[in-house]
Design a protein around this motif. Sequence first.
Motif, PDB file in Angstrom:
ATOM      1  N   LEU A   1       4.162  -6.543   6.691  1.00  0.00           N
ATOM      2  CA  LEU A   1       3.892  -6.395   5.260  1.00  0.00           C
ATOM      3  C   LEU A   1       2.593  -7.053   4.830  1.00  0.00           C
ATOM      4  O   LEU A   1       1.884  -6.559   3.953  1.00  0.00           O
ATOM      5  N   ARG A   2       2.250  -8.180   5.462  1.00  0.00           N
ATOM      6  CA  ARG A   2       1.076  -8.940   5.026  1.00  0.00           C
ATOM      7  C   ARG A   2      -0.200  -8.118   5.110  1.00  0.00           C
ATOM      8  O   ARG A   2      -1.048  -8.210   4.211  1.00  0.00           O
ATOM      9  N   ARG A   3      -0.343  -7.306   6.134  1.00  0.00           N
ATOM     10  CA  ARG A   3      -1.580  -6.552   6.305  1.00  0.00           C
ATOM     11  C   ARG A   3      -1.724  -5.429   5.275  1.00  0.00           C
ATOM     12  O   ARG A   3      -2.838  -5.083   4.872  1.00  0.00           O
ATOM     13  N   TRP A   4      -0.608  -4.859   4.821  1.00  0.00           N
ATOM     14  CA  TRP A   4      -0.682  -3.643   4.028  1.00  0.00           C
ATOM     15  C   TRP A   4      -0.338  -3.816   2.561  1.00  0.00           C
ATOM     16  O   TRP A   4      -0.463  -2.859   1.782  1.00  0.00           O
ATOM     17  N   LEU A   5       0.093  -4.990   2.141  1.00  0.00           N
ATOM     18  CA  LEU A   5       0.487  -5.154   0.746  1.00  0.00           C
ATOM     19  C   LEU A   5      -0.704  -5.031  -0.199  1.00  0.00           C
ATOM     20  O   LEU A   5      -0.634  -4.332  -1.221  1.00  0.00           O
TER      21      LEU A   5
END
Length: 467
Positions: free
Chosen positions: A344-348
């Motif tokens: 999630l961290r890369r795409w939020l």
Amino acid sequence: MTDKQPKTTYHPHRRGTKTRWLWLPSLMFGDGVAVSVLVLTMVMLRRMGLDTADTALAIALLSLPVLLRPLFEMVVTHFWGTTKVWILSTQFISALSLAAVAFTLHTSSWLLGTVCFMPFFVCSSVFYNIALHRFYIDTSQGVHLSQGVHLSQVHQQNPTPQQDTMVRCCDGEMVTLHSSTSHHPNTTTSIMALLFGCGVMMMIAGNMEVVTRNIRYSWSLVFYVMAGVELFLWLWHTIFLPGGTHGYAKPKPTMGLHRGEFRISLRRMLKRKDDITALTFFIPFLLPETLLALTAPLFLIAKPHNGGLGLSPQEFAFTQGTIAVIAIALGYTLGSKAIKKHGLRRWLLPSALLLAVPGAALLFLSYNTAAPLSIVAASLAAGHAALGFALSMVKQVVVRFTHNMPDNTLRHAIARTLIATPFVLVGMFAGAMLTLIDYQHIFLLATELSIASLTVAAFYLYRTRKK
């Protein structure tokens, strides 16, 4: 001396396990019918002569029961019965409500009939959704059921790649992402329901208007068909849906849904940093879309002299009811795959930026109201694909908010309520906004509000960072 536990063994040779695919897709299809009916109702009200402001207000008021989901969860918990009874009862009420609306469309009291009977349908749909999630939770449990495994063993066994997927979340930890968060065949049946309602039935309504030259008759026929669909699903589930107190899913925790427990659970949420961060994320992240949820469809069907595109019901069915639905499903699928692969961290943050695309696409169309249907469809596809990608991120935040919590049923209800709240509140004022500013300024404001989404996404990542 140990207390006796209730017998909840699920036998592998029960009729339900053998016929699981006779009732599972139909349950999900029934869940998607509710959204289709609301879209049909909005277009019907405009075609019957109701002005834009009143139509927007009516749809927003009809959506109010969605905000009462925690209360409805408590009602289902208190009057437990069986989940099969809840499913069958709500579907039967939905069928009667739609039939009553269809009957009144022939009369001069069509608006009064719609206002009186549609709330029964919406409330029944919310109760149906609650009963559905109590009856069947996710695909991973369905795999165990099809193999005849006792549900109490589900969380005691190591998940396999076919059942659960380990993903890296915002704080760098590996957590289990259940297959329900991905785009699986059960979600496909919900998409098919949207394509049927918003696409096929909308197109039939438009063609019937042309053939019969009678708007009331055309839309009355459509609502009779939708009532027939609900009645058929009720009859189908009466025959094939397995019974039992807890249905075919592991009984969901009811902590927080009993008297006094709600305040205890709420106080616990407000003391945990991660919970506070999630609660503050749900409302503002989709803020750009709140301005578009009602104004965009009204813009598509509004006449050109009112600043709209003036699409016919057939054209609306093709662009908004078919192309847009497929695009949002594809965007959601891509988002789910991106989360599984990179976390999630890369795409939020990229998803927050993508929330500017729907408003920008509609802003482009508002300056090109004479654009051909292919351009309209392509613009809507781009906007809805971006929205679907962002919705997959919201789904993962909800999973993290409810994961391994004793009150996860209440948490899920609160999360869905907070996400829906700005849509309903903004929808109430959407009509009034259109009397003060035009569609172009609304779409421009929606595009600019992506800054709020970007800000709250950055705040969420900062608060959940790995220390």
